[in-house]
Scaffold this active site. Structure first.
Site, PDB file in Angstrom:
ATOM      1  N   LYS A 205       0.577  -1.404   0.140  1.00 59.00           N
ATOM      2  CA  LYS A 205      -0.284  -0.253  -0.602  1.00 59.00           C
ATOM      3  C   LYS A 205       0.758   1.778  -0.210  1.00 59.00           C
ATOM      4  O   LYS A 205       2.112   0.831   0.162  1.00 59.00           O
ATOM      5  CB  LYS A 205      -0.977  -0.052   1.505  1.00 59.00           C
ATOM      6  CG  LYS A 205      -2.081  -0.966   0.701  1.00 59.00           C
ATOM      7  CD  LYS A 205      -2.915  -1.221   1.783  1.00 59.00           C
ATOM      8  CE  LYS A 205      -4.135  -2.270   2.058  1.00 59.00           C
ATOM      9  NZ  LYS A 205      -5.404  -1.954   2.340  1.00 59.00           N
ATOM     10  N   ARG A 240      -4.109 -10.424   4.264  1.00 55.67           N
ATOM     11  CA  ARG A 240      -4.398 -10.077   3.353  1.00 55.67           C
ATOM     12  C   ARG A 240      -3.237  -9.790   2.458  1.00 55.67           C
ATOM     13  O   ARG A 240      -2.494  -8.404   2.723  1.00 55.67           O
ATOM     14  CB  ARG A 240      -5.847  -9.269   3.335  1.00 55.67           C
ATOM     15  CG  ARG A 240      -6.347  -9.307   1.719  1.00 55.67           C
ATOM     16  CD  ARG A 240      -7.758  -8.397   1.953  1.00 55.67           C
ATOM     17  NE  ARG A 240      -7.509  -8.323   0.646  1.00 55.67           N
ATOM     18  CZ  ARG A 240      -7.650  -7.698  -1.069  1.00 55.67           C
ATOM     19  NH1 ARG A 240      -6.536  -6.773  -0.425  1.00 55.67           N
ATOM     20  NH2 ARG A 240      -8.260  -8.009  -1.664  1.00 55.67           N
TER      21      ARG A 240
END
Length: 262
Positions: A205, A240
């Site tokens: 991210k 995840r």
């Protein structure tokens, strides 16, 4: 949890696995690499993303789920906030619903979760994918996220959902500044007060790119590994990730340190 984005525009791998065969092959590869869950999504939820129609989302994910179910035995999660998509995905073979809105965007979702008696991942989001990164602001970050998740748990319970079927996700990057994401990871253990398993999604991210000065998501693997390891030590039960083979080793080492397992 291994990520399969059946989208043309996801931030990390948009377009790579957009065709049916490429998506299925990728999912099977993730299973071989050690994934315990495969998470399939047909709508990008990157910052600024526009929603897609229900029909388009169904056309993207249902054939993939049907194909994968014939070849693997591990659980398949459908990453959607739309009740119709969730229901059709379950009929196709999915056994977990991963709702980025925490059951807030579609009022029919809690009833679907209850009807099919499947686990549900309830995530915190501040805004929508389209606007969530437009100056996100909190008076008290952790308490506000916990309160959001607590109320989503109440919504689920009021629909009849078994408490033991609920997983919580603080929503890294979903309406958070980089410093917010760091604070969540540092204080992740506090979320165990909700009494639910904790899922966290830090993989590649932008906050990692910001810290490491890496514009390309593909160059954020080491930063992801650090965030994953610290998340596990701080109480994450599910991570995840995109790079399953690499992160499986990271998690194994973090577990060994945490639990003293050799």
């Amino acid at each position: 949890m291994g990520i399969v984005n059946v989208t043309p525009d996801s931030f990390s791998d948009g377009g790579k696995y957009f065709s049916l065969q490429k998506a299925v092959d990728h999912a099977l590869r993730l299973v071989e690499e050690g994934a315990d869950i495969i998470d399939i999504g047909g709508e990008s939820t990157r910052p600024g993303a526009e929603p897609v129609s229900i029909d388009e989302e169904l056309n993207r994910v249902i054939p993939v789920i049907e194909s994968i179910c014939k070849k693997v035995s591990i659980p398949i999660s459908i990453d959607t906030y739309k009740a119709i998509v969730a229901e059709e995905a379950i009929k196709a073979g999915a056994t977990i619903i991963n709702d980025i809105s925490g059951l807030r965007f579609d009022s029919a979702m809690p009833e679907i979760v209850n009807r099919y008696k499947v686990p549900v991942i309830i995530m915190h989001i501040n805004g929508t994918p389209r606007n969530m990164q437009q100056k996100p602001c909190y008076e008290a970050l952790i308490p506000e996220i916990i309160e959001y998740l607590r109320y989503s748990i109440i919504i689920a319970k009021q629909a009849g959902v078994d408490e033991n079927m609920i997983i919580v996700d603080p929503g890294i990057g979903f309406g958070k500044l980089p410093e917010h994401n760091l604070e969540i990871i540092k204080n992740l253990r506090v979320f165990s007060n909700l009494g639910k398993p904790i899922l966290i999604g830090v993989s590649k991210k932008s906050f990692i790119g910001r810290i490491l000065n890496e514009r390309s998501p593909e160059k954020r693997v080491e930063g992801t590994a650090s965030a994953v390891a610290i998340s596990v030590l701080n109480g994450a039960n599910i991570v995840r990730v995109h790079d399953v083979e690499f992160m499986t080793k990271v998690v194994k080492m973090a577990d060994a340190i945490k639990f003293g397992i050799i």
